[in-house]
Scaffold this motif. Structure first.
Motif, PDB file in Angstrom:
ATOM      1  N   LEU A 327      -0.040   1.978   6.515  1.00  0.00           N
ATOM      2  CA  LEU A 327      -0.127   1.057   5.387  1.00  0.00           C
ATOM      3  C   LEU A 327      -0.170   1.802   4.065  1.00  0.00           C
ATOM      4  CD1 LEU A 327      -0.398  -1.734   4.198  1.00  0.00           C
ATOM      5  CD2 LEU A 327      -2.863  -1.638   4.631  1.00  0.00           C
ATOM      6  N   ASN A 328      -0.944   2.883   4.007  1.00  0.00           N
ATOM      7  CA  ASN A 328      -1.026   3.645   2.756  1.00  0.00           C
ATOM      8  C   ASN A 328       0.316   4.265   2.405  1.00  0.00           C
ATOM      9  OD1 ASN A 328      -2.796   4.591   0.592  1.00  0.00           O
ATOM     10  ND2 ASN A 328      -2.394   6.625   1.421  1.00  0.00           N
ATOM     11  N   SER A 329       1.038   4.752   3.415  1.00  0.00           N
ATOM     12  CA  SER A 329       2.362   5.308   3.172  1.00  0.00           C
ATOM     13  C   SER A 329       3.313   4.241   2.652  1.00  0.00           C
ATOM     14  CB  SER A 329       2.916   5.923   4.462  1.00  0.00           C
ATOM     15  OG  SER A 329       4.198   6.448   4.266  1.00  0.00           O
ATOM     16  N   SER A 330       3.243   3.062   3.227  1.00  0.00           N
ATOM     17  CA  SER A 330       4.083   1.954   2.779  1.00  0.00           C
ATOM     18  C   SER A 330       3.689   1.511   1.379  1.00  0.00           C
ATOM     19  CB  SER A 330       3.966   0.792   3.759  1.00  0.00           C
ATOM     20  OG  SER A 330       4.593  -0.361   3.274  1.00  0.00           O
ATOM     21  N   ARG A 331       2.392   1.435   1.119  1.00  0.00           N
ATOM     22  CA  ARG A 331       1.900   0.992  -0.191  1.00  0.00           C
ATOM     23  C   ARG A 331       2.321   1.947  -1.295  1.00  0.00           C
ATOM     24  NH1 ARG A 331      -3.624  -0.895   1.014  1.00  0.00           N
ATOM     25  NH2 ARG A 331      -3.987   1.323   1.332  1.00  0.00           N
ATOM     26  N   ASP A 332       2.413   3.237  -0.959  1.00  0.00           N
ATOM     27  CA  ASP A 332       2.810   4.236  -1.947  1.00  0.00           C
ATOM     28  C   ASP A 332       4.326   4.414  -2.027  1.00  0.00           C
ATOM     29  OD1 ASP A 332       0.171   4.575  -2.477  1.00  0.00           O
ATOM     30  OD2 ASP A 332      -0.018   6.551  -1.565  1.00  0.00           O
ATOM     31  N   GLY A 333       5.071   3.630  -1.273  1.00  0.00           N
ATOM     32  CA  GLY A 333       6.522   3.694  -1.370  1.00  0.00           C
ATOM     33  C   GLY A 333       7.158   4.862  -0.660  1.00  0.00           C
ATOM     34  N   GLU A 334       6.462   5.460   0.299  1.00  0.00           N
ATOM     35  CA  GLU A 334       7.029   6.588   1.028  1.00  0.00           C
ATOM     36  C   GLU A 334       7.812   6.150   2.260  1.00  0.00           C
ATOM     37  OE1 GLU A 334       7.176   9.587   0.055  1.00  0.00           O
ATOM     38  OE2 GLU A 334       5.860   9.393  -1.680  1.00  0.00           O
ATOM     39  N   VAL A 335       7.598   4.935   2.703  1.00  0.00           N
ATOM     40  CA  VAL A 335       8.353   4.393   3.825  1.00  0.00           C
ATOM     41  C   VAL A 335       8.535   2.901   3.561  1.00  0.00           C
ATOM     42  CG1 VAL A 335       6.340   3.842   5.254  1.00  0.00           C
ATOM     43  CG2 VAL A 335       8.539   4.271   6.350  1.00  0.00           C
ATOM     44  N   SER A 336       9.656   2.381   3.972  1.00  0.00           N
ATOM     45  CA  SER A 336       9.907   0.949   3.847  1.00  0.00           C
ATOM     46  C   SER A 336       9.677   0.298   5.204  1.00  0.00           C
ATOM     47  CB  SER A 336      11.337   0.693   3.370  1.00  0.00           C
ATOM     48  OG  SER A 336      11.590  -0.687   3.270  1.00  0.00           O
ATOM     49  N   VAL A 337       8.801  -0.701   5.254  1.00  0.00           N
ATOM     50  CA  VAL A 337       8.500  -1.414   6.487  1.00  0.00           C
ATOM     51  C   VAL A 337       9.086  -2.814   6.392  1.00  0.00           C
ATOM     52  CG1 VAL A 337       6.695  -2.252   8.028  1.00  0.00           C
ATOM     53  CG2 VAL A 337       6.380  -0.096   6.812  1.00  0.00           C
TER      54      VAL A 337
END
Length: 864
Positions: A327-337
Motif C-alpha cells: 500500500l505504501n508503495s502504491s500510495r507513493d506512486g512506485e507501483v500502479s495497482v
C-alpha cells in the motif's frame, strides 16, 4: 432525504419482434415463463431480433450435427480443466465450468444504450471514489450521509489520500445486469474491487465460436479482442513512471481460490506474469519480483485479492496473500495497482440507493440505466418504508466485501418477519432492502431440448481517455428457473456466451501487436519466481514417481494375469517389497509368514490403487501431481495441461461396475502412455529455460531414487535373484529391448546391474540420471561462485565418481556367493546422497521466507 427509487429512464419496452420463418425444430416445445421477459420470444410467440435467423441457421445444420459439435465442445472444456466456484456456492468448491450450447443474443441498438449506461455508471463511481478517498465534498455538501461512509468497515485510514497514477481510481469496472418484466435493463450490483469473470467470458467465446464458426460469422457477432487491446493499453498507460515496456503481473489469490483458472488463463492470453504474494518483495518502497536470477521490478499489478488481504503490514496478519509494504508503495506512486486498494468501498449495496443523487451531483444527469430499487435503512424515511412492507423486499447487508455475504443474506431472508424487523431496528445502518426483481428467461440446451433459465449478465468496462469502453456482451450467468431465488442475484449454475449482433460485417481483430517497436532479442526468460521453480521441481518428481509406481504395479499385475500368470504366492518377494516400499500395498503382503493370513491381494488391489487417502497409492500420487501442476499451469503448454487433466479425470474407479485385474491392467497401460506423453512434451517442446531445468532436475533425481529403491527391494537381503526377478527389473526399467539386443535371452545379474546402474548410454540407468543432473546443475543461476564446489555440486560429483568406479563383475560375483555388503552399501550411499542433493538444491534455490506480519494497528482505524 429519500433513498433511490426505481428510475423510469430507459429505452422502449424491449426490442421489436419478428415472425419465425421456415421449420423450427430447435425450439419446438419451448415454453416461456409467464410474468417475465423472455429473451427468445414475445408474449405472442414471435421471435425477437436475431433469434429467427439464428434458429434457421441451426435448423439448416441439423440436430444431430449440432449435438455432435456440442459434445466435442464439452470435451474441450473438460480437457482444458475449466473450473469455478460460482457466486454464492455455499460449499465454495471448484466444479467443472457449465457452459450452455446456446448463446444469448443482444441487438446492436439495444447494446449501444446499455453500453452508454455502463460507461456513465463507471464514471460516476470513479468520481465518487476519488472524492470519498480525498476531499469528501459529498459528505460536506450533504449528498451522502456521513454515517454511510464512516460506518463502512471498508473505509480505512490507509486508503485515504491516495493518488493513483493518472488519477484513475476505477480503471476496471463491472456491473451485474438483469431485465425487468417490461424488457428494461437494470443494474443489480456494482463490481469495483477486483471484477472477475472476464476470463470466463473469453473462454465461453472461444468455445462457442469454434463450435459454430459459420453461424458466428453469419450473425455478425461483435468481437471481444478490441476490448482486450484497450485493456492492455490502459494498463500500460498506468505504469507509474511512463515505462515504454513495463513489467506487468496478475496478482492472484492462488490455486485454492475460485478464480485461479481465470487468472492463469488471462495471464497467458494477455502475456502477463502470474504471481502470488510470496513472489513479491518491497525494497526501497518499490515492488520487486523474486526470481532465481535476482529481483526484477514490477511496474503494474492487476490484483485479484481483496484490498484488505494485500498488505499484512497495514491490515490483517491472518492473510498469507499479501505483500508487506504494498500500500505504501502504491500510495507513493512506485507501483500502479489495478484496481487501487480501497476501490471496493463503493461495491457495497448501500451505495446503490444513492446512485441517482451521485449522478446528478457529478454529471448533472439522470442515470441512463436504472438500478434495482434500493433503500438504505440508515435514513428514517427509507427505514419506515422497509419496515412497513418487508415481505415484498429482499433485505441484505448494507456493507459487503467481494466474495462474501451470500450465506448471511440468505439466512437473513429466511427468518421470521418480526425477528428481521427487530434486527433492522437495532442496527438500521447495517441493512438495505431491494425490490424483488423477476429476472428474464433465456433458452438453454439440455439433452437435445430447449429449456428455460433465469439470466444475469455481467458487463465489463475499462477506462479509456475521458470515458469508458464496454465489452460487447459479457458473462451471462444462468440459474434454475424452477425455484425462485431468495436474493436479488441468485446463485449461478451455468453460463452463456453473450453475442452482440452487428448490422454490418465485423472486422477480424487480433490481440497481437502490430507496432514495429524495437525489442531486445533474448534466448531465455529470467522471470521465474523461486516458488514456481519449487513447484516445477516437485512436479517433475511427482511425474516420475507416478511413472515408477505405474510400471511396478503393471509388472506385478501382468504376473497375476494372462499367459504369465503364476499366482500371488509365486510372485517374487522382491517385487512385493518394492510395491510395499512405495506404499502401494500393505507391508504385511511382502512378509512370507504373514502373507497367507492377509486377504487375497488380487481382490484388495483395486481398492488400494484408487485409495486417495492412502499415502503412496497411485491415485494419491496422481492427486499430488495434478495439484502441483495446477500451481504452475500458466507455465505449462495447453497440450501438457490437457494430458494432465485427462489423467486426473480418467484414472479412477469406473462407475459402471466393479474393477478386475484385467481392467486395472488396461488402465495402467494407458497411464504409462499418458505419462510418457508428458515427458515427451517436456523434452521436445520446452525451451531450455529455468523452468525446463528444474523440471528435469526433479525428474532425473526421482528416477534415480526410484531405481535405487527398486534394486534395494529386489536384490538386498534376498536370495540370489531368479530369472523372473531379473526380467521384472528390466521390464519396470523399460530396458527389456535394450538387454535382449545385447544379450538375447541370457539373463545374468551382472548384465542387469550394469544396464540399470552404470551404463551411461541407457536413459533409464542411475548413471545417466546423475550425468544429466550434473549437466543441468551447471546451468542453474548463480552470482559470484566461491572457490571450490558448492555442496550440491560436491554431492553430484561424489555420486558420479562412485558409480563410475563400480566393479560390476566383482560386485556381482561377491553377491552370488552371499556377500551382498558391497552392493548394499553402494545403493544405501546413493539413496542418502540423492535425498541430500534434493535438500541442498532446495536450500540454495527454492526456500522461501515466511509470511509477513502486521506491525501497525491501522487495521482498526477509521477516518474521523
Amino acid at each position: 432525504m429519500q433513498s433511490q427509487q426505481q428510475s423510469t429512464v430507459g429505452p422502449p419496452t424491449g426490442p421489436s419482434v419478428a415472425p419465425p420463418t421456415g421449420t423450427d425444430n430447435l425450439f419446438a416445445g419451448y415454453q416461456a415463463e409467464a410474468g417475465r421477459f423472455d429473451e427468445l420470444t414475445s408474449p405472442d410467440g414471435r421471435r425477437r431480433p436475431g433469434w429467427d435467423k439464428f434458429s434457421q441457421l441451426l435448423n439448416t445444420m441439423g440436430a444431430s450435427e449440432f449435438t455432435r459439435r456440442w459434445e466435442h465442445s464439452q470435451h474441450l472444456i473438460y480437457e482444458n480443466g475449466v473450473s469455478y466456484s460460482a457466486y454464492g456456492d455455499p460449499e465454495d468448491n471448484a466444479r467443472p465450468w457449465d457452459l450452455d450450447a446456446l448463446p444469448m443474443l443482444i441487438d446492436e441498438a439495444e447494446w449501444k444504450h446499455v453500453s452508454a449506461g455502463i460507461a456513465q455508471r463507471a464514471e460516476v463511481l470513479q468520481l465518487t471514489l476519488g472524492d470519498l478517498l480525498g476531499p469528501q465534498r459529498l459528505i460536506k455538501d450533504g449528498v451522502l450521509p456521513a454515517e454511510l461512509l464512516f460506518g463502512h468497515p471498508g473505509f480505512r485510514l490507509p486508503f485515504h489520500s491516495q493518488t493513483p497514477p493518472g488519477g484513475s481510481y476505477l480503471p476496471f469496472y463491472a456491473a451485474d445486469l438483469g431485465r425487468s418484466p417490461d424488457g428494461r435493463w437494470w443494474v443489480l450490483a456494482d463490481r469495483t474491487e477486483a471484477p472477475s469473470g472476464i476470463g470466463f467470458a473469453l473462454e465461453n467465446r472461444v468455445v462457442i465460436s469454434r463450435m459454430l464458426p459459420d453461424v458466428f460469422r453469419s450473425m455478425n457477432v461483435q468481437r471481444l479482442a478490441p476490448f482486450f487491446i484497450q485493456f492492455k493499453e490502459k494498463v500500460r498507460e498506468l505504469s507509474p513512471h511512463g515505462e515504454e515496456n513495463p513489467r506487468i503481473a496478475i496478482y492472484t489469490r492462488g490455486p485454492k481460490h475460485e478464480n485461479y483458472f481465470e487468472d492463469a488463463y488471462l495471464a497467458r492470453y494477455l502475456g502477463y506474469t502470474l504471481v502470488e504474494g510470496d513472489d513479491l518483495a518491497i525494497r526501497e518502497n518499490r515492488v520487486w519480483l523474486k526470481t532465481l536470477d535476482g529481483l526484477l521490478p514490477i511496474h503494474v499489478l492487476v490484483r485479484r485479492p481483496n484490498s484488505e488481504a494485500c498488505d499484512p503490514l497495514e491490515f490483517s496478519d491472518e492473510s498469507t496473500l499479501g505483500v508487506a509494504g504494498l500500500l505504501n508503495s502504491s500510495r507513493d506512486g512506485e507501483v500502479s495497482v489495478i484496481n487501487p486498494l480501497g476501490s471496493g468501498l463503493v461495491e457495497s449495496p448501500a451505495f446503490m440507493a444513492f446512485l441517482p443523487r451521485l449522478c446528478r451531483f457529478f454529471l448533472n444527469q439522470d442515470p441512463i440505466l436504472p438500478g434495482v430499487a434500493t433503500w438504505w435503512c440508515g435514513e428514517a424515511p427509507s427505514l419506515d418504508r422497509v419496515l412497513s412492507n418487508p415481505q415484498q423486499l429482499v433485505v441484505s447487508q448494507a456493507y459487503r466485501s467481494r466474495g462474501t455475504g451470500y450465506d448471511a443474506d440468505k439466512q437473513l431472508n429466511s427468518v421470521l418477519p418480526s425477528e428481521l424487523a427487530d434486527r433492522i431496528r437495532s442496527h438500521p445502518t447495517r441493512f438495505v432492502a431491494q425490490e424483488r426483481l423477476k429476472l428474464s428467461t433465456v433458452p438453454t440446451w439440455d439433452q437435445g431440448t430447449a429449456g428455460t433459465a433465469h439470466m444475469v449478465l455481467r458487463s465489463f468496462a475499462v477506462a479509456t481517455g475521458d470515458s469508458y469502453s464496454v465489452l460487447p456482451g459479457g458473462l451471462a450467468r444462468t440459474s434454475d428457473a424452477s425455484s425462485p431465488p431468495p436474493l436479488a442475484i441468485p446463485a449461478s449454475k451455468g453460463s452463456k456466451d453473450a453475442w452482440v449482433l452487428s448490422s454490418q460485417p465485423v472486422d477480424h481483430v487480433t490481440l497481437l501487436s502490430t507496432k514495429e517497436e524495437a525489442i531486445e532479442i533474448r534466448r531465455t526468460a529470467t522471470e521465474l519466481p523461486s516458488r514456481v521453480a519449487d513447484n516445477i521441481f516437485w512436479l517433475g518428481r511427482q511425474i516420475e514417481r507416478a511413472d515408477a509406481s505405474a510400471r511396478q504395479l503393471r509388472t506385478f499385475v501382468l504376473r497375476l494375469t494372462s499367459e504369465m500368470a503364476v499366482g500371488p504366492t509365486a510372485v517374487p518377494t522382491g517385487l512385493l517389497r518394492a510395491l510395499a516400499s512405495q506404499g502401494q500395498i500393505e507391508p504385511d503382503f511382502a512378509l512370507e509368514d504373514i502373507r497367507h493370513h492377509m486377504p487375497q491381494l488380487e481382490e484388495a488391489l483395486p481398492d488400494l490403487v484408487f485409495d486417495r487417502e492412502q499415502v503412496g497409492s497411485i491415485r494419491s500420487v496422481l492427486n499430488n501431481m495434478f495439484r502441483t501442476a495446477s500451481l504452475v499451469r500458466d507455465r505449462l503448454s495447453t497440450d501438457s495441461w490437457r494430458v494432465l487433466v485427462r489423467i486426473d479425470q480418467t484414472f479412477c474407479v469406473p462407475k459402471d461396475g466393479p474393477l478386475d485385474l484385467t481392467d486395472l491392467l488396461s488402465m495402467l497401460n494407458r497411464l504409462v502412455v499418458q505419462l510418457a506423453a508428458i515427458e515427451g512434451m517436456c523434452l521436445e517442446s520446452m525451451t531450455r529455460s529455468h523452468v525446463f531445468r528444474f523440471l528435469e532436475l526433479g525428474r532425473r533425481l526421482e528416477r534415480a531414487l526410484q531405481t535405487v529403491g527398486l534394486l534395494q527391494s529386489c536384490l538386498i537381503d534376498s536370495p540370489p535373484p531368479s530369472s523372473e526377478v531379473l526380467d521384472a527389473l528390466l521390464e519396470i526399467a523399460d530396458s527389456v529391448m535394450t538387454y535382449r539386443s545385447r544379450y538375447r535371452a541370457n539373463l545374468q545379474l551382472s548384465a542387469v546391474v550394469d544396464l540399470l546402474l552404470t551404463d551411461e548410454s541407457n536413459p533409464r540407468s542411475i548413471a545417466y540420471q546423475l550425468l544429466t543432473v550434473e549437466k543441468v546443475s551447471k546451468q542453474l543461476p548463480g552470482e559470484d561462485y566461491p572457490a571450490g564446489y558448492l555442496p550440491h555440486e560436491r554431492l553430484i560429483l561424489s555420486m558420479v565418481h562412485a558409480v563410475r568406479m563400480v566393479d560390476v563383475m566383482g560386485t556381482c560375483e561377491a553377491y552370488s556367493v552371499g556377500e551382498q555388503q558391497r552392493l548394499a552399501e553402494l545403493l544405501e550411499t546413493l539413496d542418502q546422497d540423492l535425498q541430500n542433493l534434493s535438500r541442498e538444491l532446495s536450500l540454495r534455490y527454492l526456500v522461501h521466507a515466511g509470511p509477513a506480519r502486521r506491525m501497525s494497528s491501522t487495521a482498526e482505524k477509521r477516518v474521523s
